[in-house]
Design a protein around this motif. Structure first.
Motif, PDB file in Angstrom:
ATOM      1  N   LYS A   7       8.411  11.202  91.112  1.00 34.21           N
ATOM      2  CA  LYS A   7       9.561  10.989  90.234  1.00 34.21           C
ATOM      3  C   LYS A   7      10.545  12.137  90.426  1.00 34.21           C
ATOM      4  O   LYS A   7      10.156  13.290  90.530  1.00 34.21           O
ATOM      5  CB  LYS A   7       9.105  10.924  88.780  1.00 34.21           C
TER       6      LYS A   7
ATOM      7  N   ILE B 293      13.747  14.034  88.789  1.00 31.85           N
ATOM      8  CA  ILE B 293      14.418  14.237  87.504  1.00 31.85           C
ATOM      9  C   ILE B 293      15.581  15.209  87.704  1.00 31.85           C
ATOM     10  O   ILE B 293      15.408  16.284  88.277  1.00 31.85           O
ATOM     11  CB  ILE B 293      13.434  14.817  86.465  1.00 31.85           C
TER      12      ILE B 293
ATOM     13  N   VAL C 272       6.396  15.921  90.783  1.00 21.64           N
ATOM     14  CA  VAL C 272       7.783  15.605  90.425  1.00 21.64           C
ATOM     15  C   VAL C 272       8.720  16.571  91.133  1.00 21.64           C
ATOM     16  O   VAL C 272       8.315  17.661  91.534  1.00 21.64           O
ATOM     17  CB  VAL C 272       8.054  15.681  88.904  1.00 21.64           C
TER      18      VAL C 272
ATOM     19  N   ILE D 171      12.321  18.351  90.200  1.00 19.70           N
ATOM     20  CA  ILE D 171      13.217  18.562  89.063  1.00 19.70           C
ATOM     21  C   ILE D 171      14.321  19.523  89.487  1.00 19.70           C
ATOM     22  O   ILE D 171      14.052  20.525  90.144  1.00 19.70           O
ATOM     23  CB  ILE D 171      12.452  19.165  87.853  1.00 19.70           C
TER      24      ILE D 171
ATOM     25  N   THR E 223      17.809  10.212  92.242  1.00 24.19           N
ATOM     26  CA  THR E 223      17.413  10.527  90.864  1.00 24.19           C
ATOM     27  C   THR E 223      16.800   9.301  90.212  1.00 24.19           C
ATOM     28  O   THR E 223      17.363   8.215  90.280  1.00 24.19           O
ATOM     29  CB  THR E 223      18.644  10.981  90.046  1.00 24.19           C
TER      30      THR E 223
ATOM     31  N   VAL F  16      15.356   9.810  86.875  1.00 24.51           N
ATOM     32  CA  VAL F  16      15.616  10.101  85.466  1.00 24.51           C
ATOM     33  C   VAL F  16      16.728  11.143  85.396  1.00 24.51           C
ATOM     34  O   VAL F  16      16.655  12.183  86.057  1.00 24.51           O
ATOM     35  CB  VAL F  16      14.348  10.638  84.761  1.00 24.51           C
TER      36      VAL F  16
ATOM     37  N   ALA G 296      10.670  12.781  79.889  1.00 19.28           N
ATOM     38  CA  ALA G 296      11.244  12.233  81.122  1.00 19.28           C
ATOM     39  C   ALA G 296      10.273  11.295  81.816  1.00 19.28           C
ATOM     40  O   ALA G 296      10.663  10.227  82.305  1.00 19.28           O
ATOM     41  CB  ALA G 296      11.635  13.378  82.070  1.00 19.28           C
TER      42      ALA G 296
END
Length: 99
Positions: free
Chosen positions: A2, A4, A32, A34, A49, A51, A96
């Motif tokens: 993911k 973020i 993740v 970030i 992206t 989130v 998130a």
């Protein structure tokens, strides 16, 4: 993995929060990516992206971003002002990931 992205006025105040979120993710073994950026530079990350979290100080941009990215699948929200103020990386990361 993911991805973020956090946005604040100039991308600086969210940098500390990103560090805290990364530390939590590392300790929990969560994969993740970030990053923090300024509103005007989000275009660099819009295709990378999952989130998008807005700092409370730029929460007024929520409708603009939701309208612009409605069809992309990016989940967009505002970071809780208490969690932001406390730099609570764990809560913001959990939020998130559960959006």
């Amino acid at each position: 993995m993911k991805k973020i992205t956090l946005i604040c006025g100039v991308g600086m105040s969210t940098s500390l929060l990103v560090s805290k979120m990364e530390e939590v993710a590392k300790n929990k073994g969560i994969n993740v990516e970030i990053r923090a950026t300024a509103e005007g530079k989000f275009r660099e990350y819009e295709n990378d992206t999952d989130v998008l979290l807005l700092g409370p100080q730029v929460g007024y941009l929520l409708d603009k971003f939701k309208k612009k990215y409605a069809e992309t699948g990016i989940k967009i929200s505002i970071i809780d002002s208490v969690d932001y103020g406390m730099m609570n990386g764990e809560k913001v990361l959990d939020y998130a990931l559960n959006m």
